[in-house]
Motif scaffolding. Structure first.
Motif, PDB file in Angstrom:
ATOM      1  N   LEU A  20      37.739  42.715  47.686  1.00 56.91           N
ATOM      2  CA  LEU A  20      36.652  43.535  48.221  1.00 56.91           C
ATOM      3  C   LEU A  20      37.225  44.889  48.601  1.00 56.91           C
ATOM      4  O   LEU A  20      38.154  44.966  49.412  1.00 56.91           O
ATOM      5  CB  LEU A  20      36.021  42.866  49.445  1.00 56.91           C
ATOM      6  CG  LEU A  20      34.943  43.693  50.169  1.00 56.91           C
ATOM      7  CD1 LEU A  20      33.735  43.929  49.271  1.00 56.91           C
ATOM      8  CD2 LEU A  20      34.519  43.010  51.465  1.00 56.91           C
ATOM      9  N   THR A  21      36.682  45.946  48.018  1.00 57.28           N
ATOM     10  CA  THR A  21      37.111  47.306  48.317  1.00 57.28           C
ATOM     11  C   THR A  21      35.979  48.055  49.008  1.00 57.28           C
ATOM     12  O   THR A  21      34.827  47.979  48.569  1.00 57.28           O
ATOM     13  CB  THR A  21      37.496  48.056  47.027  1.00 57.28           C
ATOM     14  OG1 THR A  21      38.583  47.376  46.392  1.00 57.28           O
ATOM     15  CG2 THR A  21      37.914  49.488  47.329  1.00 57.28           C
ATOM     16  N   VAL A  22      36.314  48.762  50.071  1.00 59.85           N
ATOM     17  CA  VAL A  22      35.352  49.609  50.774  1.00 59.85           C
ATOM     18  C   VAL A  22      35.928  51.021  50.833  1.00 59.85           C
ATOM     19  O   VAL A  22      37.081  51.210  51.223  1.00 59.85           O
ATOM     20  CB  VAL A  22      35.058  49.087  52.182  1.00 59.85           C
ATOM     21  CG1 VAL A  22      34.067  50.005  52.895  1.00 59.85           C
ATOM     22  CG2 VAL A  22      34.489  47.663  52.115  1.00 59.85           C
ATOM     23  N   SER A 142      28.753  47.472  44.256  1.00 65.46           N
ATOM     24  CA  SER A 142      28.642  48.079  42.934  1.00 65.46           C
ATOM     25  C   SER A 142      29.951  48.738  42.529  1.00 65.46           C
ATOM     26  O   SER A 142      30.684  49.239  43.387  1.00 65.46           O
ATOM     27  CB  SER A 142      27.515  49.119  42.920  1.00 65.46           C
ATOM     28  OG  SER A 142      27.783  50.149  43.862  1.00 65.46           O
ATOM     29  N   PRO A 143      30.277  48.749  41.239  1.00 62.48           N
ATOM     30  CA  PRO A 143      31.512  49.370  40.769  1.00 62.48           C
ATOM     31  C   PRO A 143      31.585  50.846  41.159  1.00 62.48           C
ATOM     32  O   PRO A 143      30.660  51.618  40.876  1.00 62.48           O
ATOM     33  CB  PRO A 143      31.429  49.213  39.241  1.00 62.48           C
ATOM     34  CG  PRO A 143      30.535  48.039  39.037  1.00 62.48           C
ATOM     35  CD  PRO A 143      29.522  48.121  40.136  1.00 62.48           C
ATOM     36  N   ALA A 147      30.987  49.879  48.481  1.00 64.32           N
ATOM     37  CA  ALA A 147      31.645  48.575  48.510  1.00 64.32           C
ATOM     38  C   ALA A 147      31.615  47.963  47.120  1.00 64.32           C
ATOM     39  O   ALA A 147      30.592  48.016  46.426  1.00 64.32           O
ATOM     40  CB  ALA A 147      30.964  47.648  49.506  1.00 64.32           C
ATOM     41  N   GLU A 148      32.739  47.396  46.715  1.00 64.06           N
ATOM     42  CA  GLU A 148      32.861  46.811  45.383  1.00 64.06           C
ATOM     43  C   GLU A 148      33.570  45.464  45.479  1.00 64.06           C
ATOM     44  O   GLU A 148      34.560  45.330  46.195  1.00 64.06           O
ATOM     45  CB  GLU A 148      33.662  47.748  44.481  1.00 64.06           C
ATOM     46  CG  GLU A 148      33.864  47.232  43.068  1.00 64.06           C
ATOM     47  CD  GLU A 148      34.583  48.242  42.183  1.00 64.06           C
ATOM     48  OE1 GLU A 148      34.758  47.953  40.985  1.00 64.06           O
ATOM     49  OE2 GLU A 148      34.961  49.326  42.685  1.00 64.06           O
ATOM     50  N   LEU A 149      33.055  44.483  44.759  1.00 70.14           N
ATOM     51  CA  LEU A 149      33.632  43.146  44.757  1.00 70.14           C
ATOM     52  C   LEU A 149      34.075  42.802  43.350  1.00 70.14           C
ATOM     53  O   LEU A 149      33.272  42.833  42.415  1.00 70.14           O
ATOM     54  CB  LEU A 149      32.597  42.132  45.245  1.00 70.14           C
ATOM     55  CG  LEU A 149      33.039  40.673  45.359  1.00 70.14           C
ATOM     56  CD1 LEU A 149      34.101  40.506  46.443  1.00 70.14           C
ATOM     57  CD2 LEU A 149      31.839  39.780  45.656  1.00 70.14           C
ATOM     58  N   LEU A 150      35.364  42.478  43.210  1.00 68.48           N
ATOM     59  CA  LEU A 150      35.910  42.104  41.909  1.00 68.48           C
ATOM     60  C   LEU A 150      36.317  40.642  41.922  1.00 68.48           C
ATOM     61  O   LEU A 150      36.967  40.180  42.865  1.00 68.48           O
ATOM     62  CB  LEU A 150      37.118  42.977  41.566  1.00 68.48           C
ATOM     63  CG  LEU A 150      36.823  44.465  41.323  1.00 68.48           C
ATOM     64  CD1 LEU A 150      38.127  45.207  41.067  1.00 68.48           C
ATOM     65  CD2 LEU A 150      35.861  44.643  40.154  1.00 68.48           C
ATOM     66  N   ALA A 151      35.978  39.928  40.866  1.00 68.58           N
ATOM     67  CA  ALA A 151      36.297  38.507  40.768  1.00 68.58           C
ATOM     68  C   ALA A 151      37.805  38.307  40.728  1.00 68.58           C
ATOM     69  O   ALA A 151      38.552  39.186  40.292  1.00 68.58           O
ATOM     70  CB  ALA A 151      35.661  37.912  39.517  1.00 68.58           C
ATOM     71  N   PRO A 152      38.279  37.156  41.198  1.00 68.42           N
ATOM     72  CA  PRO A 152      39.724  36.890  41.135  1.00 68.42           C
ATOM     73  C   PRO A 152      40.200  36.821  39.703  1.00 68.42           C
ATOM     74  O   PRO A 152      39.438  36.479  38.787  1.00 68.42           O
ATOM     75  CB  PRO A 152      39.856  35.537  41.838  1.00 68.42           C
ATOM     76  CG  PRO A 152      38.508  34.909  41.741  1.00 68.42           C
ATOM     77  CD  PRO A 152      37.531  36.033  41.778  1.00 68.42           C
TER      78      PRO A 152
END
Length: 215
Positions: A20-22, A142-143, A147-152
């Motif tokens: 998770l990136t903010v 959202s990319p 905030a962005e969420l990337l799958a493992p």
């Protein structure tokens, strides 16, 4: 991007290892998620949305792919990933993680942390390290966005489950609701604490109630 249209019990274990990136003007912080908790709305006495739609819980009712950020104990922010069917409350609390990028920025936000392993070890600490607060309630994942969420990169080889932290009453029953998921042996996973029923100061004409830190 993870499929967040599934219910919280399906999404929660899939979030382990996700990033998770903010981002804000100060920079970006990325956390690798190591511990989460599922909350299932009307089917879950531990959920904020157990008794239905309110101004506070509106975000939990979808659409999925947003953050539900709430204030707790009069001092902390915590963040959840909203998931499931639109119109049905479902969310996953982000309990703990490892800061893997933006460590210096996270340290500046968490000066009380003596070790980097403690920067996001707990939901309030994670929200603080990421810079999440009230304006982020409802933010879309959202990319390249806020905030962005990337799958493992790969599914976790081993996942532990157990009772949720700090939830009292029926929702704290670990046999019925073993809905905390974590990566066993990871040093960033928070310490388990059973829920304690708290007396709430009367604010409604003298009636006193209880609160249990549910989500």
């Amino acid at each position: 991007m993870l499929d967040l249209t599934q219910g919280s019990l399906d999404v929660a274990p899939l979030l382990l290892g996700a990033h998770l990136t903010v981002r804000d003007d100060a920079g970006a912080v990325t956390v690798r998620l190591t511990e989460v908790e599922a909350y299932d709305g009307a089917n879950d006495p531990g959920s904020h949305a157990y008794r239905g739609l309110t101004p506070r819980t509106e975000v939990m009712f979808g659409p999925p792919g947003r953050l539900y950020v709430y204030f707790t104990y009069g001092m902390h922010w915590c963040a959840n990933v909203v998931c499931g069917e639109d119109g049905r409350a479902s969310a996953v609390l982000l309990r703990a993680g490892e800061v893997v990028d933006g460590v210096e920025l996270a340290r500046s936000r968490r000066p009380a942390a003596k070790k980097d392993v403690d920067l996001a070890r707990g939901p309030a600490r994670m929200a603080q390290a990421l810079g999440l607060a009230r304006p982020d309630n409802g933010v879309v994942l959202s990319p390249g966005g806020r905030a962005e969420l990337l799958a493992p990169a790969a599914a976790a080889e081993e996942i532990a489950t157990g009772p949720r932290v700090g939830v009292s009453g029926p929702g704290g029953d670990g046999e019925t609701y073993p809905w905390r998921f974590w990566l066993p042996g990871d040093p960033t996973v928070s310490t388990y604490r059973p829920g304690v029923r708290r007396r709430r100061r009367p604010t409604d004409g003298g009636r006193a109630g209880t609160t249990d830190g549910a989500h």
